[in-house]
Design an enzyme around this catalytic site. Structure first.
Site: not given
Ligand SMILES: *Cc1c(COP(=O)(O)O)cnc(C)c1O
Length: 405
Positions: A51, A221, A224, A195, A230, A49
């Site tokens: 954050e 992203t 692609k 985008d 991903r 973790y």
């Protein structure tokens, strides 16, 4: 070993691996990542973790993770030539939501390309939160050319005064004119967001113009054409960096997916090598060779061809819908998706077109010389859509080609 702990899932992963390697994978948004990217994705970083951002975390034990994220950030900045990169968005849609949180309040006006014309759900389409919670105005492509008309975009922007303008989309076969969008955004004092989810790898490899210097905020992203895991990134100039970082965390997300961050860093490292430039140009060369071969066979291509990695075919003239065509092609070993075409007269779940792309088959090693054969298979499969044995014969030919690569 996975196969000891959970043989069912292990067998399914094996089956998916076999399925992927036996098909021509032509879904325009997919790719085939390297073993190095897969290894980073499957690492112990998933246990951690963290954050916050490097140097400013809310959990202890960040000695290693901080270095991983900093490397990803530094590589993204260097590869794209931007002031700032946030590599934490969990995927493309959450990255775009961070843009809304950073620059808009509910009810504010946002402008984007409409979904059926090639835009993305998150650019204000009505079924998305972005269309429900914001006043979304949508631009189209011209009916006669299949291409965005920037004079129409400008008129709409002047009339509606959006605070944010999105350019880019999911089914745009042509080059995006970032300078023209930038001048429209400047005229109405809107934040221009490019985008580049689909074309990030082409931009990185110099096979599509870069939005850097035109759009102060760029979302993408990483899975692609960029050929990473991903995930997503938001690239900004110095002025917009803080608003984006605060929107991603603590605005929208909790802990970043550190295993994904590491794999993004690996993909960026790969994209910085000379071989990636060749790859990006080969994607476009394959798409253009395929488009030419399809045109020769009488297919109706939206906008008449392609400048990038994708081709949108309107099948109306072939007398078959997109969905039955896509299903027949899948049986014939050619995997792609049914897709609406601009001004589609059929329903969204049974539209008139199919969308296909060359990123994954280029990774697999296919060359422009092989595109006439691919077009011949597509043509034959569509003509034989109801003939199972004929489709199976094509699938066998496809497997033969793939086995010989
Ligand atoms: C794929 C895509 C997205 C969404 O990405 P997800 O990772 O599926 O959430 C956003 N914008 C565009 C233009 C895309 O093509």
């Amino acid at each position: 070993m996975l196969s000891d702990v959970d043989p069912e899932i292990a067998a399914l992963i094996q089956a998916e691996s076999a399925r992927q390697s036996s098909k021509l994978r032509m879904i325009a948004s997919e790719n085939d990542v390297s073993a190095a990217v897969l290894e980073a994705t499957g690492s112990v970083l998933t246990n951690k973790y963290s954050e916050g951002y490097p140097g400013k975390r809310y959990y202890e034990g960040q000695q290693v993770v901080d270095q991983v994220e900093q490397l990803a950030v530094d590589r993204a900045r260097a590869l794209f030539g931007v002031d700032h990169a946030n590599v934490q968005p969990l995927s493309g849609a959450p990255a775009n939501l961070a843009v809304y949180l950073a620059f808009l309040s509910p009810g504010d006006t946002v402008m984007g390309m409409s979904l059926p014309m090639g835009g993305h759900l998150t650019h204000g389409w009505n079924v998305s939160a972005t269309g429900k919670w914001f006043n979304a105005v949508q631009y189209d492509v011209r009916k006669d050319t299949g291409v965005v008309d920037l004079d129409e975009v400008r008129s709409l922007a002047l009339a509606e005064r959006p605070r944010v303008i999105f350019c880019g989309g999911t089914a745009i076969p042509r080059t995006i004119d970032f300078p023209a969008f930038a001048s429209i955004a400047a005229e109405v004092d809107a934040v221009l967001v490019a985008d580049i989810a689909h074309i990030a790898g082409l931009v990185a490899g110099g096979a599509h113009p870069s939005p850097v210097g035109h759009a102060p905020v760029i979302t993408t992203t990483t899975h692609k054409t960029l050929r990473g895991p991903r995930g997503a990134m938001i690239l900004t100039d110095a002025e917009h960096a803080r608003a984006i970082d605060r929107a991603v965390f603590p605005g929208l997300q909790g802990g970043p997916h550190n295993h994904t961050t590491a794999a993004i860093a690996v993909a960026l490292h790969e994209a910085m090598q000379p071989a990636f430039r060749s790859y990006a140009h080969a994607i476009v060369a394959n798409a253009q060779a395929l488009a030419a071969a399809l045109l020769e066979r009488g297919f109706d291509l939206v906008s008449g061809g392609t400048d990038n990695h994708l081709i949108l075919i309107d099948l109306t003239s072939k007398g078959i819908g997109g969905k039955p065509a896509a299903r027949a092609l899948d049986q014939a070993g050619i995997e792609l998706n049914y897709n609406a075409v601009p001004y589609d007269t059929r329903k969204p779940f049974d539209p008139s077109g199919i969308r296909l792309g060359t990123p994954a088959i280029t990774t697999r090693g296919l060359r422009p010389e092989q595109m006439p054969q691919v077009a011949e298979w597509i043509d034959r499969a569509i003509a034989a859509a109801d003939n199972g044995p004929a489709l199976d014969r094509i699938a066998a030919e496809v497997r033969e080609l793939l086995a010989a690569l």
